[in-house]
Design an enzyme around this catalytic site. Structure first.
Site, PDB file in Angstrom:
ATOM      1  N   PHE A 136     -52.823 -29.206 -22.814  1.00 20.50           N
ATOM      2  CA  PHE A 136     -53.239 -29.637 -21.904  1.00 20.50           C
ATOM      3  C   PHE A 136     -53.707 -29.000 -20.789  1.00 20.50           C
ATOM      4  O   PHE A 136     -53.041 -27.612 -20.580  1.00 20.50           O
ATOM      5  CB  PHE A 136     -51.896 -30.482 -21.193  1.00 20.50           C
ATOM      6  CG  PHE A 136     -52.335 -31.532 -20.047  1.00 20.50           C
ATOM      7  CD1 PHE A 136     -53.063 -32.501 -20.407  1.00 20.50           C
ATOM      8  CD2 PHE A 136     -51.727 -31.055 -18.788  1.00 20.50           C
ATOM      9  CE1 PHE A 136     -53.352 -33.615 -19.466  1.00 20.50           C
ATOM     10  CE2 PHE A 136     -52.438 -32.010 -17.754  1.00 20.50           C
ATOM     11  CZ  PHE A 136     -53.106 -33.111 -18.099  1.00 20.50           C
ATOM     12  N   ASP A 209     -43.716 -27.235 -23.822  1.00 18.67           N
ATOM     13  CA  ASP A 209     -44.079 -28.285 -22.632  1.00 18.67           C
ATOM     14  C   ASP A 209     -43.629 -29.756 -23.418  1.00 18.67           C
ATOM     15  O   ASP A 209     -44.052 -30.103 -24.593  1.00 18.67           O
ATOM     16  CB  ASP A 209     -45.424 -28.411 -22.404  1.00 18.67           C
ATOM     17  CG  ASP A 209     -45.698 -29.562 -21.522  1.00 18.67           C
ATOM     18  OD1 ASP A 209     -45.081 -30.521 -21.269  1.00 18.67           O
ATOM     19  OD2 ASP A 209     -46.810 -29.392 -20.835  1.00 18.67           O
ATOM     20  N   TYR A 234     -42.433 -38.905 -15.095  1.00 17.52           N
ATOM     21  CA  TYR A 234     -43.136 -40.118 -14.784  1.00 17.52           C
ATOM     22  C   TYR A 234     -43.845 -40.872 -15.829  1.00 17.52           C
ATOM     23  O   TYR A 234     -44.236 -41.929 -15.892  1.00 17.52           O
ATOM     24  CB  TYR A 234     -44.055 -39.958 -13.851  1.00 17.52           C
ATOM     25  CG  TYR A 234     -45.271 -39.096 -14.137  1.00 17.52           C
ATOM     26  CD1 TYR A 234     -46.214 -39.106 -15.174  1.00 17.52           C
ATOM     27  CD2 TYR A 234     -44.951 -37.701 -13.386  1.00 17.52           C
ATOM     28  CE1 TYR A 234     -47.227 -38.266 -15.069  1.00 17.52           C
ATOM     29  CE2 TYR A 234     -46.070 -36.676 -13.587  1.00 17.52           C
ATOM     30  CZ  TYR A 234     -47.240 -36.913 -14.466  1.00 17.52           C
ATOM     31  OH  TYR A 234     -48.067 -35.972 -14.702  1.00 17.52           O
TER      32      TYR A 234
END
Length: 432
Positions: A136, A209, A234
């Site tokens: 990412f 991660d 989230y």
């Protein structure tokens, strides 16, 4: 027994699977709009039903009435550790090893700084941080910044090069290996234990991660003997937009370094107001500034909803979620390949269960963004990742087998009708 999801009669079988699903009651814990098939919980989880009332209580009662007293009376001060302990139950961490705080990018800056500093102290000649080119972007940006600060080199590789690199003569030059457990763009999943072991065998520290892993797939940080991990609140944890992230550090490393953002909330005794920094023991030193209590409150609601799976299934909740996740993604892959053949879609998510996260990603040379927009207009919400990926997340808490069947049917109709070519679906928004 393998179920033939391509059979015409499978819609009725999907309904039968839903009727037998031990997780079916969990759907009622979320405030999902009628007529929507939500396949984007891997980007933003939906609203748990209890969140609005609980946050309103925190606003009106704890903030409005309790005022500053609520730092003590309402448990505000302990919230990062309390919420962190709930996250820890999902990622193989023990109590007192996780804090919920800040954002994934900021937490990565903290833990990667610590990892680099420890690695340079132990092996001064090591000069490389390694990651995947497809990681990412924020992870790569943070790593690039820290490498510049520390005079290191950031080496980006392809996933298939990883094993060879760790076993190569160049391995003794690696200070830190930084990977995302489940790739955001493909859904490909690393074997955490074996990769961590290979990194350690090469003398490198391991940073994970877990943004697309926590709450989506079984994770065992302690079992894998990982060194550092971060993740967000989230997505699968349903904490709301911009919810606090989390950080975990293996206890054998937690006290070895002052993380670089040494703010007062990470002080051993913040309310003694000493002029010098004295780091808190363990994971608490990875806190920084005053904590976002309303956001932490919403995240805790998401976690409590998630942990409610224990009331629905026998045994380990993540195992039950994983079984359904794999069944849902198997169904979607089979139906897309049966119904959308000849329309240029390519599966980029691994078929092998042990290599797949909880998402399915399809690539197409033309029109991927517009196809996602056409699906959204039909109430099937996924997302697009440049340059060519239609991405669909599968969250077993609220998705049914019939939902997945219908989503594949909508995709087939979008392709067959050509409606994705309409101008309104080709105007790109700021957030894709």
């Amino acid at each position: 027994m393998t179920t033939d999801f391509t059979a015409p009669t499978m819609l009725e079988q999907c309904r039968a699977l839903d009727a037998q699903d031990p997780l079916r009651a969990m759907r009622q814990q979320f405030d999902l709009p009628a007529g929507v098939i939500y396949l984007d919980g891997n980007s933003l989880g939906p609203l748990p039903r209890r969140t609005a009332e609980r946050v309103a209580q925190a606003i009106h009662g704890e903030w409005g009435t309790g005022l500053i007293r609520s730092w003590n009376s309402a448990g505000w001060f302990e919230a990062p550790q309390r919420v962190g302990d709930k996250i820890g139950q999902l990622i193989g961490a023990n109590a007192g090893e996780v804090v919920a705080t800040d954002t994934t990018s900021i937490n990565l800056y903290k833990v990667l700084s610590a990892a680099i500093s420890i690695a340079k102290n132990d092996h001064p000649t090591r000069s490389t941080v390694v990651s995947e080119r497809s990681n990412f972007p924020t992870d790569l940006y943070i790593a690039e910044s820290l490498c510049r600060q520390h005079g290191l080199t950031l080496q980006l590789i392809e996933p298939e090069e990883l094993a060879g690199l760790l076993a190569s003569p160049a391995a003794p030059n690696i200070a830190v290996l930084m990977l995302t457990h489940v790739n955001y763009r493909t859904g490909a999943m690393h074997d955490m234990a074996s990769v961590t072991a290979a990194a350690h065998a090469a003398g490198a520290l391991m940073v994970w991660d877990l943004a697309h892993s926590a709450g989506a797939v079984p994770v065992d940080l302690n079992g894998a003997n990982a060194d550092f991990a971060v993740g967000c609140g989230y997505k699968y944890l349903n904490g709301g937009p911009g919810a606090p992230a989390f950080a975990w550090v293996n206890p054998r490393l937690a006290d070895r370094f002052w993380q670089p953002l040494s703010g007062w909330w990470g002080h051993a005794a913040p309310f003694q107001f000493t002029p010098d920094y004295q780091p808190a023991p363990g994971i608490a030193r990875y806190l920084c500034g005053t904590q976002p209590i309303l956001s932490l409150t919403a995240l805790e609601c998401g976690l409590d909803t998630f942990l409610g799976v224990r009331d629905c299934v026998a045994g380990e909740p993540m195992a039950a979620l994983r079984r359904k996740s794999l069944a849902l993604t198997d169904l979607f892959i089979a139906r897309v390949e049966a119904r959308c053949a000849g329309h240029g879609l390519r599966l980029v998510t691994p078929r092998e269960h042990q290599q797949r996260g909880s998402q399915v990603c399809l690539a197409r040379d033309e029109g991927a963004y517009a196809m996602v927009q056409a699906l959204i207009a039909r109430g099937v919400i996924g997302d697009y990742r440049a340059p060519d990926v239609l991405r669909f997340g599968f969250t077993p808490l609220y998705l049914s087998f019939e939902d997945v069947w219908n989503a594949a049917e909508h995709l087939a109709q979008v392709l067959e009708s050509g409606e994705w070519r309409q101008p309104e679906f080709n105007r790109q928004h700021a957030v894709t």
